[in-house]
Design a protein around this motif. Sequence first.
Motif, PDB file in Angstrom:
ATOM      1  N   VAL A  24       0.841  -1.206   0.000  1.00  0.00           N
ATOM      2  CA  VAL A  24       0.000   0.000   0.000  1.00  0.00           C
ATOM      3  C   VAL A  24       0.874   1.253   0.000  1.00  0.00           C
ATOM      4  N   SER A  25       1.908   1.262   0.792  1.00  0.00           N
ATOM      5  CA  SER A  25       2.747   2.460   0.887  1.00  0.00           C
ATOM      6  C   SER A  25       3.696   2.609  -0.304  1.00  0.00           C
ATOM      7  N   PHE A  26       3.993   1.518  -1.003  1.00  0.00           N
ATOM      8  CA  PHE A  26       4.900   1.580  -2.154  1.00  0.00           C
ATOM      9  C   PHE A  26       4.242   2.245  -3.359  1.00  0.00           C
ATOM     10  N   TYR A  27       2.997   1.910  -3.615  1.00  0.00           N
ATOM     11  CA  TYR A  27       2.304   2.434  -4.786  1.00  0.00           C
ATOM     12  C   TYR A  27       1.611   3.756  -4.458  1.00  0.00           C
ATOM     13  N   HIS A  28       1.930   4.774  -5.250  1.00  0.00           N
ATOM     14  CA  HIS A  28       1.406   6.121  -4.990  1.00  0.00           C
ATOM     15  C   HIS A  28      -0.105   6.234  -5.146  1.00  0.00           C
ATOM     16  N   ASP A  29      -0.709   5.368  -5.932  1.00  0.00           N
ATOM     17  CA  ASP A  29      -2.146   5.490  -6.167  1.00  0.00           C
ATOM     18  C   ASP A  29      -3.002   4.985  -5.019  1.00  0.00           C
ATOM     19  N   PHE A  30      -2.406   4.235  -4.093  1.00  0.00           N
ATOM     20  CA  PHE A  30      -3.193   3.767  -2.949  1.00  0.00           C
ATOM     21  C   PHE A  30      -3.198   4.838  -1.871  1.00  0.00           C
ATOM     22  N   ARG A  31      -4.373   5.054  -1.307  1.00  0.00           N
ATOM     23  CA  ARG A  31      -4.530   6.070  -0.267  1.00  0.00           C
ATOM     24  C   ARG A  31      -4.883   5.401   1.047  1.00  0.00           C
ATOM     25  N   ARG A  32      -4.388   5.963   2.141  1.00  0.00           N
ATOM     26  CA  ARG A  32      -4.755   5.486   3.476  1.00  0.00           C
ATOM     27  C   ARG A  32      -5.951   6.259   4.027  1.00  0.00           C
ATOM     28  N   ALA A  33      -6.265   7.380   3.428  1.00  0.00           N
ATOM     29  CA  ALA A  33      -7.423   8.182   3.819  1.00  0.00           C
ATOM     30  C   ALA A  33      -8.135   8.588   2.534  1.00  0.00           C
ATOM     31  N   PRO A  34      -9.435   8.804   2.584  1.00  0.00           N
ATOM     32  CA  PRO A  34     -10.156   9.187   1.365  1.00  0.00           C
ATOM     33  C   PRO A  34      -9.630  10.499   0.789  1.00  0.00           C
ATOM     34  N   ALA A  35      -9.646  10.584  -0.535  1.00  0.00           N
ATOM     35  CA  ALA A  35      -9.238  11.813  -1.219  1.00  0.00           C
ATOM     36  C   ALA A  35     -10.375  12.824  -1.138  1.00  0.00           C
ATOM     37  N   GLY A  36     -10.052  14.045  -1.463  1.00  0.00           N
ATOM     38  CA  GLY A  36     -11.074  15.078  -1.541  1.00  0.00           C
ATOM     39  C   GLY A  36     -11.997  14.829  -2.731  1.00  0.00           C
TER      40      GLY A  36
END
Length: 154
Positions: A61-73
């Motif tokens: 999850v942390s390696f790939y930039h497209d995965f978010r740990r919190a919802p996007a705006g």
Amino acid sequence: MPHLWDSLAAADIITAHEALEGPMLPILHAMQEYFGCIPEEAIRLIAARLNLTRAEVHGVVSFYHDFRRAPAGRHVLKLCRAEACQSMGSEANAAHLLHRLGLGWGETTPDGRLTVEAVYCLGLCACAPNAMLDGEVHGRLDAGALESLAMEVL
């Protein structure tokens, strides 16, 4: 529209993908599509179901930039940080915009309207510096044009 955390829905997502060879990435993509991010609860559940450690799932999850740990705006502005855009002033443009918004990379405005993310090539190098707002690319952006683009959704 992202859904609130639901362990039954998450389990269904895993069940739909776990028979695939290398199921973690398809599961993570499906989780993010459904929930708008990869919640900590999802990491625990994926690890347990795939017989992995939470650290292994978190690492992906942390390696790939497209995965978010919190919802996007509601709106996502991706600013290109690749070499062609850097050579045309993208870093200064980004610094100006982030300062103006009071954000760091990957952060969302307090009202939840805009998330600013880094991306490392949008394939529009001839029109550097460029950005993508909600899936639409914009090229030849100076600091003022970039700020105007962001203000359209704020």
